[in-house]
Design an enzyme around this catalytic site. Structure first.
Site, PDB file in Angstrom:
ATOM      1  N   TYR A 198      70.951 -38.043  67.275  1.00  0.00           N
ATOM      2  CA  TYR A 198      70.941 -39.504  67.174  1.00  0.00           C
ATOM      3  C   TYR A 198      69.739 -40.052  67.941  1.00  0.00           C
ATOM      4  O   TYR A 198      69.468 -39.633  69.064  1.00  0.00           O
ATOM      5  CB  TYR A 198      72.208 -40.110  67.776  1.00  0.00           C
ATOM      6  CG  TYR A 198      73.476 -39.850  67.013  1.00  0.00           C
ATOM      7  CD1 TYR A 198      73.462 -39.314  65.738  1.00  0.00           C
ATOM      8  CD2 TYR A 198      74.707 -40.141  67.585  1.00  0.00           C
ATOM      9  CE1 TYR A 198      74.634 -39.067  65.044  1.00  0.00           C
ATOM     10  CE2 TYR A 198      75.894 -39.907  66.899  1.00  0.00           C
ATOM     11  CZ  TYR A 198      75.857 -39.367  65.641  1.00  0.00           C
ATOM     12  OH  TYR A 198      77.023 -39.135  64.977  1.00  0.00           O
ATOM     13  N   SER A 229      82.526 -31.086  62.605  1.00  0.00           N
ATOM     14  CA  SER A 229      82.215 -32.327  61.905  1.00  0.00           C
ATOM     15  C   SER A 229      81.747 -31.995  60.497  1.00  0.00           C
ATOM     16  O   SER A 229      81.071 -30.991  60.268  1.00  0.00           O
ATOM     17  CB  SER A 229      81.129 -33.103  62.662  1.00  0.00           C
ATOM     18  OG  SER A 229      80.890 -34.368  62.070  1.00  0.00           O
ATOM     19  N   ASN A 230      82.158 -32.846  59.551  1.00  0.00           N
ATOM     20  CA  ASN A 230      81.741 -32.719  58.153  1.00  0.00           C
ATOM     21  C   ASN A 230      82.180 -31.389  57.541  1.00  0.00           C
ATOM     22  O   ASN A 230      81.386 -30.677  56.915  1.00  0.00           O
ATOM     23  CB  ASN A 230      80.223 -32.903  58.038  1.00  0.00           C
ATOM     24  CG  ASN A 230      79.767 -34.254  58.551  1.00  0.00           C
ATOM     25  OD1 ASN A 230      80.198 -35.289  58.067  1.00  0.00           O
ATOM     26  ND2 ASN A 230      78.919 -34.245  59.580  1.00  0.00           N
ATOM     27  N   GLY A 260      81.810 -49.790  53.734  1.00  0.00           N
ATOM     28  CA  GLY A 260      82.209 -50.450  52.507  1.00  0.00           C
ATOM     29  C   GLY A 260      82.741 -51.843  52.665  1.00  0.00           C
ATOM     30  O   GLY A 260      83.006 -52.522  51.662  1.00  0.00           O
ATOM     31  N   GLY A 270      80.882 -47.768  65.094  1.00  0.00           N
ATOM     32  CA  GLY A 270      79.659 -48.035  65.831  1.00  0.00           C
ATOM     33  C   GLY A 270      79.609 -49.492  66.258  1.00  0.00           C
ATOM     34  O   GLY A 270      80.251 -50.355  65.657  1.00  0.00           O
TER      35      GLY A 270
END
Length: 295
Positions: free
Chosen positions: A58, A166-167, A220, A265
């Site tokens: 990040y 993750s993922n 979204g 976030g």
């Protein structure tokens, strides 16, 4: 704030606020004055947010490219030290993604990279042990079994207290759990009103006693028109409760399972304060049924 749990009897159980804070958007490229970020961290803690999530990949700015690696970790470590609140936060990070020239994202699941990534994160965060270190994304060039073997080695080193993924998909979660056992405590996948395909991963996490950490949990919801067009039920329930649609989305995610801990976030105090309030919303069965419907 209501709390939820990460961990188990073997590695320890951590009680954290039911809403966490994703730090991917924190940067200091000029658009976010340091005092703004300090205020956001302070507001999060005031609201009961105690789980903070960063990653070594990040960082700000497409112009910086590979030089971004580690910027977010260094930034958040400095902010926590400036406020003197290290002991109030469970700080998680990730490794396995890289930043490349032009601001793009690469993947490196090699043994050497992951071992080095842990050492680099320890240095940037200024800690002797990382509380929760998560493998950021499977690498198609490296068999997942090999990656899990590296994760086992990382945990055995004592440099990390807990391991997360993750993922990943259900089969990968089960494979990792079979190798890592209680060292594996969490899964971080995308999940939101607009992205619901990780529902099977939530079920596996509940079965195995792992925390599920939805990233981009507000995806979204966009502007008023997008909300009305694509997610009218969230807009309607928000009106009924006199809260924001974002709060409804987070409350809906919390209601999916007691293992869910969303990590929205935020880079402004008002944003994390709004998100944190979702932990106190109790949706009725009828409201949940409407929100569960797609379209």
């Amino acid at each position: 704030m209501r709390t939820r749990e990460i961990g188990n009897d073997t590695v320890g159980r951590l009680q954290v606020g039911a809403i966490g804070l994703g730090l991917m958007t924190f940067d200091q490229t000029g658009t976010q004055p340091r005092e703004q970020l300090v205020g956001t961290v302070r507001a999060a803690l005031d609201a009961g947010v105690t789980f903070f999530d960063t990653a070594d990949a990040y960082g700000p700015g497409e112009e910086l490219g590979a030089d971004t690696q580690g910027a977010n970790e260094s930034l958040i470590a400095g902010l926590l030290d400036e406020l003197g609140v290290r002991d109030q936060v469970v700080l998680a990070t990730k490794g396995g993604h890289t930043r490349i020239e032009g601001g793009g994202w690469g993947i490196d699941g090699s043994h050497g990279h992951l071992i080095s990534a842990v050492d680099d994160s320890l240095r940037r965060l200024g800690v002797e042990q990382i509380t929760l270190w998560q493998h950021h994304r499977p690498d198609p060039a490296v068999p997942f079994e090999e990656i899990v073997g590296t994760l086992r080695e990382i945990h055995a080193s004592g440099k990390v207290r807990m391991i997360g993924l993750s993922n990943v998909d259900p089969a990968q979660i089960r494979l990792a759990h079979g190798v890592l056992g209680d060292a594996l405590v969490s899964v971080q996948n995308q999940f939101s009103p607009a992205f619901r395909s990780s529902r099977p991963e939530i079920d596996v996490c509940e079965e195995l006693g792992l925390a599920f950490l939805p990233w981009s949990p507000l995806g979204g919801l966009g502007d008023a028109k997008e909300l009305a067009d694509k997610h009218p039920a969230f807009a309607a329930v928000a009106d009924e409760l006199s809260v924001s649609a974002q709060q409804v989305a987070l409350a809906w995610e919390l209601a999916q399972s007691p293992v869910v801990i969303p990590i929205p976030g935020a880079k402004r105090a008002s944003s994390i304060t709004d998100s944190a309030a979702a932990a106190e919303i109790n949706l009725t069965d009828a409201q949940l049924a409407r929100l569960d419907l797609l379209g």
